[in-house]
Write a protein that holds these residues in place. Structure first.
Motif, PDB file in Angstrom:
ATOM      1  N   ALA A 162       8.346   8.616   1.586  1.00  0.00           N
ATOM      2  CA  ALA A 162       9.388   8.159   2.503  1.00  0.00           C
ATOM      3  C   ALA A 162       9.205   6.704   2.911  1.00  0.00           C
ATOM      4  O   ALA A 162      10.146   5.893   2.827  1.00  0.00           O
ATOM      5  N   ALA A 163       8.027   6.342   3.364  1.00  0.00           N
ATOM      6  CA  ALA A 163       7.809   4.984   3.859  1.00  0.00           C
ATOM      7  C   ALA A 163       7.875   3.964   2.727  1.00  0.00           C
ATOM      8  O   ALA A 163       8.483   2.893   2.861  1.00  0.00           O
ATOM      9  N   TYR A 164       7.253   4.290   1.614  1.00  0.00           N
ATOM     10  CA  TYR A 164       7.230   3.370   0.475  1.00  0.00           C
ATOM     11  C   TYR A 164       8.640   3.127  -0.060  1.00  0.00           C
ATOM     12  O   TYR A 164       9.048   1.986  -0.302  1.00  0.00           O
TER      13      TYR A 164
ATOM     14  N   ASP B  98       8.026  15.643   7.006  1.00  0.00           N
ATOM     15  CA  ASP B  98       7.786  16.335   8.272  1.00  0.00           C
ATOM     16  C   ASP B  98       6.338  16.258   8.751  1.00  0.00           C
ATOM     17  O   ASP B  98       6.057  16.556   9.928  1.00  0.00           O
ATOM     18  N   THR B  99       5.422  15.856   7.877  1.00  0.00           N
ATOM     19  CA  THR B  99       4.023  15.690   8.305  1.00  0.00           C
ATOM     20  C   THR B  99       3.525  14.262   8.087  1.00  0.00           C
ATOM     21  O   THR B  99       2.338  13.981   8.268  1.00  0.00           O
ATOM     22  N   PHE B 100       4.426  13.357   7.710  1.00  0.00           N
ATOM     23  CA  PHE B 100       4.029  11.976   7.405  1.00  0.00           C
ATOM     24  C   PHE B 100       3.481  11.314   8.676  1.00  0.00           C
ATOM     25  O   PHE B 100       4.176  11.239   9.688  1.00  0.00           O
ATOM     26  N   PRO B 101       2.250  10.799   8.635  1.00  0.00           N
ATOM     27  CA  PRO B 101       1.656  10.224   9.846  1.00  0.00           C
ATOM     28  C   PRO B 101       2.412   8.966  10.299  1.00  0.00           C
ATOM     29  O   PRO B 101       2.717   8.084   9.494  1.00  0.00           O
TER      30      PRO B 101
ATOM     31  N   LEU C 109       0.851  -1.179   0.000  1.00  0.00           N
ATOM     32  CA  LEU C 109       0.000   0.000   0.000  1.00  0.00           C
ATOM     33  C   LEU C 109       0.891   1.234   0.000  1.00  0.00           C
ATOM     34  O   LEU C 109       2.108   1.144   0.184  1.00  0.00           O
ATOM     35  N   GLN C 110       0.264   2.379  -0.212  1.00  0.00           N
ATOM     36  CA  GLN C 110       1.011   3.611  -0.457  1.00  0.00           C
ATOM     37  C   GLN C 110       0.351   4.765   0.282  1.00  0.00           C
ATOM     38  O   GLN C 110      -0.874   4.763   0.501  1.00  0.00           O
ATOM     39  N   HIS C 111       1.156   5.714   0.698  1.00  0.00           N
ATOM     40  CA  HIS C 111       0.658   7.001   1.189  1.00  0.00           C
ATOM     41  C   HIS C 111       1.694   8.042   0.810  1.00  0.00           C
ATOM     42  O   HIS C 111       2.891   7.836   1.007  1.00  0.00           O
ATOM     43  N   THR C 112       1.259   9.152   0.251  1.00  0.00           N
ATOM     44  CA  THR C 112       2.190  10.195  -0.179  1.00  0.00           C
ATOM     45  C   THR C 112       2.002  11.444   0.675  1.00  0.00           C
ATOM     46  O   THR C 112       0.893  11.986   0.784  1.00  0.00           O
TER      47      THR C 112
END
Length: 260
Positions: free
Chosen positions: A153-155, A100-103, A93-96
């Protein structure tokens, strides 16, 4: 050679995973399907594959954030199918969002599903693959396992991790008949990126197709998205005897993205 083998494909109820399931089933490979479907729908999907391709099938909806659920999935697969000969770690899965605000919860979820789950499935699969002297592990990484992009960042961290994990497992299994590779696709036409395309279309006041073209060509010289089935066919090749010397590789299918 592959007829009668069993493949477990995580995230195989849509996109790359579902396309791969069709490609492998066409060759007589039995399937353990996995995905976030209600149990009844998952069982019905498995039954469709069994009827269409005359293969053994099983469905499990394990939550890949939970190591215990993964262990139950792997045990169930071996109990019902006899073995897991081919493991395709595809779920993701992905989140963009900017770093500095990435949950934090999104980071934890993406790392768990895109990276840690692959470690757990591999660890559960290896003993039997080694004992049988044959196994194929294919990890679906991404071009983002080779390069970075803003707001991912996470991906990117997870996919770089998948590439590194692939190399280590390949080194440890080289003498046991088990090959381990990661595939690094560029843009693939799956539901995972529809939100990104929709946002571009809205922000730039263009059609969905125009937004898709803008998204693809901003990074990738080949101005088209790949059909998920192409990845399934590449996975089939990596399972074949012709590919027995290919192991420990991060294999781009990226429309020349990383050639630049």
């Amino acid at each position: 050679m592959l007829n009668g083998k069993t493949a477990l494909i995580t995230g195989s109820t849509s996109g790359i995973g579902l396309a791969t399931a069709h490609v492998l089933a066409e060759q007589g490979i039995n399937l353990v399907l996995h995905g976030l479907l209600p149990e009844a729908e998952g069982i019905a999907l498995a039954a469709e594959f069994a009827e269409k391709y005359n293969v053994k099938t099983l469905f499990d909806g394990a939550n890949l954030m939970e190591p215990e659920a993964i262990e139950t999935l792997m045990t169930k697969a071996v109990t019902h199918m006899g073995a897991v000969d081919i493991l395709v770690n595809n779920a993701g899965l992905q989140h963009t969002e900017a770093v500095d605000t990435f949950p934090t919860n999104k980071w934890d979820m993406i790392i768990a599903i895109n990276l840690s789950a692959a470690f757990h499935t591999i660890q559960q699969s290896l003993p039997r693959m080694k004992a049988n002297g044959w196994g194929r592990i294919i990890n679906i990484a991404s071009v983002h396992g080779l390069v970075g992009s803003i707001h991912k960042a996470a991906y990117v961290a997870a996919k770089h991790g998948i590439v590194g994990l692939t190399k280590v497992v390949a080194l440890e299994c080289a003498e046991h008949g088990v090959t381990v590779n990661s595939i690094c696709p560029g843009w693939v036409d799956t539901p995972l990126i529809n939100t990104q395309i929709g946002n571009i279309a809205e922000q730039q006041d263009v059609t969905f197709e125009q937004a898709k073209y803008k998204l693809v060509t901003a990074k990738q010289p080949l101005p088209e998205m790949m059909n998920p089935r192409q990845i399934g066919e590449f996975i089939l090749f990596l399972c074949s005897d012709s590919a027995r010397s290919i192991t420990g590789s991060a294999l781009p299918m990226d429309g020349a993205w990383t050639a630049q």
